[in-house]
Design a protein around this motif. Structure first.
Motif, PDB file in Angstrom:
ATOM      1  N   LEU A 136      12.223  -6.491   7.639  1.00 50.22           N
ATOM      2  CA  LEU A 136      13.290  -7.125   6.884  1.00 50.22           C
ATOM      3  C   LEU A 136      13.068  -7.182   5.389  1.00 50.22           C
ATOM      4  N   ASN A 137      12.188  -6.333   4.864  1.00 48.30           N
ATOM      5  CA  ASN A 137      12.118  -6.318   3.398  1.00 48.30           C
ATOM      6  C   ASN A 137      12.017  -4.916   2.815  1.00 48.30           C
ATOM      7  N   LEU A 138      12.475  -4.824   1.579  1.00 45.13           N
ATOM      8  CA  LEU A 138      12.292  -3.608   0.800  1.00 45.13           C
ATOM      9  C   LEU A 138      11.727  -4.079  -0.535  1.00 45.13           C
ATOM     10  N   SER A 139      10.528  -3.585  -0.868  1.00 43.80           N
ATOM     11  CA  SER A 139       9.866  -4.088  -2.071  1.00 43.80           C
ATOM     12  C   SER A 139       9.629  -2.974  -3.073  1.00 43.80           C
ATOM     13  N   VAL A 140       9.717  -3.333  -4.346  1.00 40.80           N
ATOM     14  CA  VAL A 140       9.346  -2.392  -5.403  1.00 40.80           C
ATOM     15  C   VAL A 140       8.358  -3.078  -6.342  1.00 40.80           C
TER      16      VAL A 140
ATOM     17  N   ILE B 111       7.170   1.752  -4.070  1.00 37.77           N
ATOM     18  CA  ILE B 111       8.273   1.237  -3.257  1.00 37.77           C
ATOM     19  C   ILE B 111       7.806   1.204  -1.813  1.00 37.77           C
ATOM     20  N   SER B 112       8.241   0.212  -1.080  1.00 41.12           N
ATOM     21  CA  SER B 112       7.828   0.143   0.312  1.00 41.12           C
ATOM     22  C   SER B 112       8.953  -0.420   1.164  1.00 41.12           C
ATOM     23  N   GLN B 113       9.251   0.288   2.224  1.00 35.28           N
ATOM     24  CA  GLN B 113      10.239  -0.220   3.168  1.00 35.28           C
ATOM     25  C   GLN B 113       9.774   0.122   4.573  1.00 35.28           C
ATOM     26  N   GLY B 114      10.044  -0.758   5.507  1.00 28.22           N
ATOM     27  CA  GLY B 114       9.797  -0.380   6.892  1.00 28.22           C
ATOM     28  C   GLY B 114       8.589  -1.046   7.507  1.00 28.22           C
TER      29      GLY B 114
ATOM     30  N   VAL C 265       0.849  -1.193   0.000  1.00 27.57           N
ATOM     31  CA  VAL C 265       0.000   0.000   0.000  1.00 27.57           C
ATOM     32  C   VAL C 265       0.879   1.235   0.000  1.00 27.57           C
ATOM     33  N   ALA C 266       0.495   2.255  -0.770  1.00 23.58           N
ATOM     34  CA  ALA C 266       1.140   3.561  -0.657  1.00 23.58           C
ATOM     35  C   ALA C 266       0.033   4.607  -0.666  1.00 23.58           C
ATOM     36  N   THR C 267       0.163   5.609   0.185  1.00 24.75           N
ATOM     37  CA  THR C 267      -0.900   6.622   0.206  1.00 24.75           C
ATOM     38  C   THR C 267      -0.305   8.004   0.028  1.00 24.75           C
ATOM     39  N   SER C 268      -1.114   8.896  -0.561  1.00 25.60           N
ATOM     40  CA  SER C 268      -0.764  10.312  -0.561  1.00 25.60           C
ATOM     41  C   SER C 268      -1.999  11.043  -0.049  1.00 25.60           C
TER      42      SER C 268
END
Ligand code: ADP
Ligand code: ASP
Ligand code: MG
Length: 456
Positions: free
Chosen positions: A424-428, A417-420, A349-352
């Motif tokens: 233990l993962n960083l996804s794109v 992109i999502s991290q945190g 999920v990414a939000t603005s």
């Protein structure tokens, strides 16, 4: 006691089963309980048969059942002594008559329920476990067969059933544990039954999960997942061949990789193993001397930031935009309620301020979901996307990982992109057509220098 699980390719033919028998024989003093998948691509074939039945393609499904019988009979005859062949034939006749009746019934009813899908797909493991039992005896291993449907008890969410752990562990302790010191126990993976005795399955790839449930239930010393690769590799070999073997990895990292597409391990496998603190090994049945990957409870010290790259393909990106979101609260709740109602899980999920982008992999209800979301927002969807996921417990302690990802992916359009969220993962998210280039660039960036303690 140890649990040894052999996947579809490891039991795909008489020759493969003979290799398996040799591997088990070499470890017989450890009191192995053997869990097997369906032979080769049998589960896919059974699903194709049920599809032909529901579409009324009678000749087609009868021919496919006939081919499947031929295949099992041919391979089984090679691992059964001459005097055992008549009884083998009778047994295969019974099993395939039953399957044919079931498939014809589905064709007549014109209805394929999750419950009948389970009934049909269970034949793969029922056949393979029976044939492997005969083969082990033939190769000189005292063996006994246990029908997993007697011991693995699940809820009734057919095709994706969850084990009822207390009941299952009790049965494993009562039925399987006393047998293992006497003979090699062979069980089918994937299949189970509900509390009322109806056949159920644990979901595709579920034999790994069976192995760890059995391991936890009997208190095994180790759970071994024997497959067709040398272990967990630094990249999915179907996307980027030539990755390095990861020698040791933590449960948390392995679970994350499995969830984000590393098919080598079913995502639920680690759960019973973690709870009972039983190490899980991934090993290659074609190269049994390779030490494989050891999955352990504690953190594995490593100088590399990333342990492996997983990919989840066939992802759909959903973009939700609404000016009503500006300064309003409760908007995310409304959105997620819609996904929840349609039992569709959201991965990223990414939000603005006025929009939300998210990814889903199950698009069965996407039409209806979009319709409901359109009642209060603009919605667009983009299929053919992929999540590329870097996994490693060091990611959060290593500065500059995100900037290395951006510079490695220079030229690839990063959609999200999502991290945190996970530690233990960083996804794109990238377009599926860019996946090979993305994985190759990231692999070069993060695996050119290797910690020799962790990788080979
Ligand atoms: P089995 O039939 O033994 O259960 P699977 O096909 O389910 O085997 O899983 C093994 C496959 O997983 C490998 O052949 C490989 O293509 C795939 N795979 C995906 N990601 C990885 C990874 N990171 N490391 C190793 N194998 C992977
Ligand atoms: N035979 C099942 C499948 O193909 C389970 C497994 O192989 O793990 O999904
Ligand atoms: Mg598998």
């Amino acid at each position: 006691m140890i649990v040894m699980k052999f996947g579809g390719t490891s039991v795909e033919s008489a020759a493969a089963i003979e290799r398996v028998a040799a591997i088990v024989k070499a470890r017989v003093d450890q009191k192995p309980i053997v869990v097997v998948s369906a032979m080769g691509k049998t589960t896919n074939k059974l699903l194709a048969i049920s599809q032909a039945a529901i579409e009324g393609r009678r000749e087609d499904y009868l021919r496919q059942i006939h081919d499947l019988r031929d295949f099992h009979s041919r391979e089984a005859r090679l691992v059964v002594p001459v005097e055992g062949r008549a009884s083998l034939d009778r047994c295969l006749d019974d099993i395939f008559d039953e399957l044919t009746e079931l498939v014809k019934g589905i064709a007549v009813l014109g209805e394929l329920t999750p419950r009948s899908i389970d009934a049909i797909s269970s034949y793969g493991e029922r056949l393979s476990s029976y044939i492997v039992t005969l083969a082990f005896e033939h190769f000189g291993l005292p063996t006994t067969h246990v029908d997993s449907r007697r011991v693995i008890v699940t809820d009734n969410r057919h095709t994706q059933a969850s084990p009822l752990f207390p009941e299952t562990y009790q049965k494993l302790r009562d039925i399987v544990a006393p047998l293992a010191p006497l003979k090699v126990v062979v069980m089918g993976g994937f299949i189970a039954s509900t509390e009322t005795g109806v056949t159920s399955t644990l979901g595709r790839g579920g034999s790994d999960f069976t192995a760890s449930i059995v391991g936890a239930g009997v208190g095994a010393k180790e759970i071994q997942i024997w497959t067709d690769v040398d272990g967990m590799l630094t990249a999915d070999p179907t996307i980027l061949p030539g990755g390095h073997r990861v020698k040791t990895i933590s449960f948390a990292e392995a679970a994350e990789l499995a969830y984000f597409g590393a098919k080598v391990l079913h995502p639920s496998t680690v759960v019973p193993a973690i709870e009972s603190n039983i190490p899980v090994l991934i090993l290659n049945s074609r190269r049994p001397d390779v030490p494989g990957t050891r999955i352990v409870a504690e953190t594995v010290h490593c100088t590399n930031a990333v342990k492996s790259i997983a990919c989840k393909r066939k992802i759909t990106l959903v973009n939700i935009h609404s000016t009503r979101m500006l300064g309003a609260h409760g908007f995310l709740r409304r959105i997620f309620e819609v996904f929840d109602r349609y039992e569709t899980s959201v991965d990223m999920v990414a939000t603005s301020e006025v929009s939300v982008s998210l990814t889903i992999d199950n698009t069965a209800h996407l039409e209806k979901i979009s319709q409901e979301l359109r009642a209060f927002s603009d919605v667009s969807t983009e299929p053919e996307q992929a999540i590329v996921c870097l996994v490693g417990e060091n990611i959060r302690f290593t500065p500059g990982v995100a900037s290395r990802v951006f510079s490695a992916l220079n030229g690839v359009n990063i959609r999200m992109i999502s991290q945190g969220a996970s530690l233990l993962n960083l996804s794109v998210v990238v377009a599926d057509k860019d996946i090979r280039q993305a994985v190759e660039s990231l692999h070069t960036e993060f695996f050119t220098e290797l910690d020799p303690e962790v990788f080979e």
